[in-house]
Design an enzyme around this catalytic site. Structure first.
Site, mmCIF file in Angstrom:
data_model
loop_
_atom_site.group_PDB
_atom_site.id
_atom_site.type_symbol
_atom_site.label_atom_id
_atom_site.label_comp_id
_atom_site.label_asym_id
_atom_site.label_seq_id
_atom_site.Cartn_x
_atom_site.Cartn_y
_atom_site.Cartn_z
ATOM 1 N N ILE A 66 0.735 -0.835 -0.038
ATOM 2 C CA ILE A 66 -0.170 -0.090 0.378
ATOM 3 C C ILE A 66 1.160 1.540 0.172
ATOM 4 O O ILE A 66 1.731 1.162 0.999
ATOM 5 C CB ILE A 66 -0.999 0.059 1.576
ATOM 6 C CG1 ILE A 66 -1.887 1.353 0.990
ATOM 7 C CG2 ILE A 66 0.023 0.021 2.717
ATOM 8 C CD1 ILE A 66 -2.676 1.239 2.696
ATOM 9 N N SER A 67 0.931 2.375 -0.753
ATOM 10 C CA SER A 67 2.064 3.521 -1.035
ATOM 11 C C SER A 67 1.135 4.344 0.414
ATOM 12 O O SER A 67 0.963 4.159 0.951
ATOM 13 C CB SER A 67 0.963 3.867 -2.018
ATOM 14 O OG SER A 67 0.934 3.586 -3.351
ATOM 15 N N GLN A 68 2.816 4.942 0.302
ATOM 16 C CA GLN A 68 3.192 5.296 1.475
ATOM 17 C C GLN A 68 1.472 6.917 1.526
ATOM 18 O O GLN A 68 1.704 6.891 0.887
ATOM 19 C CB GLN A 68 4.472 6.045 1.488
ATOM 20 C CG GLN A 68 4.828 7.100 2.346
ATOM 21 C CD GLN A 68 6.312 7.546 2.123
ATOM 22 O OE1 GLN A 68 6.766 7.110 1.179
ATOM 23 N NE2 GLN A 68 6.875 8.193 3.293
#
Ligand code: SAH
Length: 217
Positions: A66-68
């Site tokens: 999951i992206s930052q």
């Protein structure tokens, strides 16, 4: 642990996350507000939920992350920088977190994910959260989604080596392609049409998973 459990914890840690995003230069109030109200803990496994409001990428299975939050905030800011885009194509929707953050800020979202397992889970989340302006598709995003285009914004969460021509062709004349490009060294770029061909504006160095061709179960 107090009897309010994750609810209380996440309220405090969500505020801390917003503070951190502001310190890193995220200034758009609507983006900060949307990140504050999006339940990121629902986009990761329960075992990682207690870390959901840290400003880091987290594993979501199938070797993906999951992206930052910082990068989601930055890309969302770029997506709405020229006003509200009516039609957005998102490639590599993964957990669906970026999709959920974009949802209240844009018209229609067409989101593509190549891994079936991630696609199934994100579809369930989109339903549970009643994100009615989102259509998800299990496919290879490298071909774009021609039937639904052209798009005001195309946003990618996986990095190809070069800007894909097909995606440029699915942009409106004033449309913008927001994506990481490169191999070991990647750059977040915004690509627009100009009379001399694609015009590439570099934003900052980034680290995304590679854009892969084809689909997976
Ligand atoms: N914003 C997402 C990021 C997930 S990581 C999130 O926060 O959850 C990037 C995703 O891009 C991965 O799920 C990966 O499977 C997907 N991806 C890579 N190449 C792709 C392609 N060609 N088409 C569609 N999705 C792709």
């Amino acid at each position: 642990m107090d009897r309010h459990g994750i609810g209380m914890t996440s309220q405090r840690t969500r505020e801390r996350l917003i503070q951190r995003l502001m310190e890193q230069g995220i200034t758009d109030y609507s983006v900060l507000e949307t990140i504050r109200s999006t339940p990121r803990h629902l986009f990761v496994d329960e075992a990682l939920a207690h870390r959901a409001y840290e400003d880091t990428a987290l594993p979501i299975g199938w070797n993906q992350t999951i992206s930052q939050p910082y990068i989601v905030a930055r890309m969302t800011e770029l997506a709405i920088a020229e006003g509200k885009p009516e039609k957005v194509l998102e490639i590599g929707s993964g957990s669906g977190y970026q999709t959920a953050v974009l949802s209240p800020l844009v018209g229609e979202i067409y989101a593509i994910e190549r891994i079936k397992g991630l696609f199934d889970r994100s579809r369930q989340r989109v339903r549970n959260l009643r994100l009615r302006n989102v259509q998800l598709r299990h496919a290879d995003g490298l071909g774009g989604w021609a039937d639904k285009g052209p798009f005001d914004v195309i946003l990618c969460a996986a990095a190809p080596e070069h800007v894909p021509d097909i995606l440029m062709q699915q942009l409106t004349p004033n449309g913008r392609l927001i994506m990481p490009v490169g191999g070991r060294q990647q750059e977040l770029v915004v690509v627009t049409h100009s009379s001399e061909g694609p015009e590439v504006l570099s934003i900052e160095p980034v680290k995304f998973v590679p854009m892969l061709a084809g689909t997976e179960r």
